[in-house]
Design a protein around this motif. Sequence first.
Motif, short mmCIF file in Angstrom:
data_model
loop_
_atom_site.label_atom_id
_atom_site.label_comp_id
_atom_site.label_asym_id
_atom_site.label_seq_id
_atom_site.Cartn_x
_atom_site.Cartn_y
_atom_site.Cartn_z
N LEU A 66 0.86 -1.18 0.00
CA LEU A 66 0.00 0.00 0.00
C LEU A 66 0.89 1.23 0.00
O LEU A 66 1.69 1.42 0.92
CB LEU A 66 -0.91 0.00 1.23
N ALA A 67 0.77 2.04 -1.05
CA ALA A 67 1.62 3.22 -1.20
C ALA A 67 0.78 4.48 -1.03
O ALA A 67 -0.42 4.50 -1.34
CB ALA A 67 2.30 3.22 -2.57
N ALA A 68 1.41 5.53 -0.54
CA ALA A 68 0.72 6.81 -0.32
C ALA A 68 1.59 7.93 -0.85
O ALA A 68 2.81 7.94 -0.65
CB ALA A 68 0.43 7.02 1.16
N LEU A 69 0.95 8.87 -1.54
CA LEU A 69 1.65 10.03 -2.07
C LEU A 69 1.43 11.22 -1.13
O LEU A 69 0.30 11.65 -0.90
CB LEU A 69 1.13 10.38 -3.46
N VAL A 70 2.52 11.73 -0.56
CA VAL A 70 2.46 12.86 0.36
C VAL A 70 3.49 13.89 -0.10
O VAL A 70 4.70 13.62 -0.07
CB VAL A 70 2.74 12.43 1.81
N ASP A 71 3.01 15.03 -0.55
CA ASP A 71 3.90 16.11 -1.00
C ASP A 71 4.90 15.63 -2.04
O ASP A 71 6.11 15.86 -1.94
CB ASP A 71 4.63 16.74 0.19
#
Length: 202
Positions: A66-71
């Motif tokens: 599970l990947a998340a894009l933050v800034d």
Amino acid sequence: MSITNIKFDVLNNTNLSANYANNYMFAAKVQTCLDGFYFVHTNNGILKAQRASSCLLKPAANDIVLAALVDENLWIISILQSADENKNTLLELPKNTTITNNESLNLQSPKITLQSYLLNLQGSFLFKQFDKIFTFANTFKEHIINKFSQYIKSKKVIADLEQKQVGRSKINVENNYRLRSKTADFHAQEILDFDAEHIKLG
């Protein structure tokens, strides 16, 4: 695809926000790990990601994460599915990790292995309950203020030499005490006292 091509694809995909909304989470497949970064397959090609502090399990190739894009930084949050359920899973903690529990911490497993250069156990009480205990050590040292041992049966085999140095020693035997040896030597600097109703020599 070679690692060189992976680097080229990632470096050319710099505007992640154009393909994903900020704080957007999605599933991806790990291809490889290089220099502490993970290269994952996404719908927009191969992207470079870092492992978040919350992801304690170390991802491996072909794992679904599970990947998340933050800034515009891509983070691996957790492993959704391992590529091989039979392989050893690596729990990789940050440096100087402390595990605290205010009540009880219970570890249950058919087999537990601890490997460390220095294993330090500290506590007020230590309780051990085993069917069998095997200890192998080149050097074994104990420093004990008070020791009380109670055994039903005990057998001790010393292959070579046993030396014991004590300030005082006292042995109480309720029934029979036997000393058997090829040769035996009793030496006292001052007094050697034998006290019994009957003393038999020879």
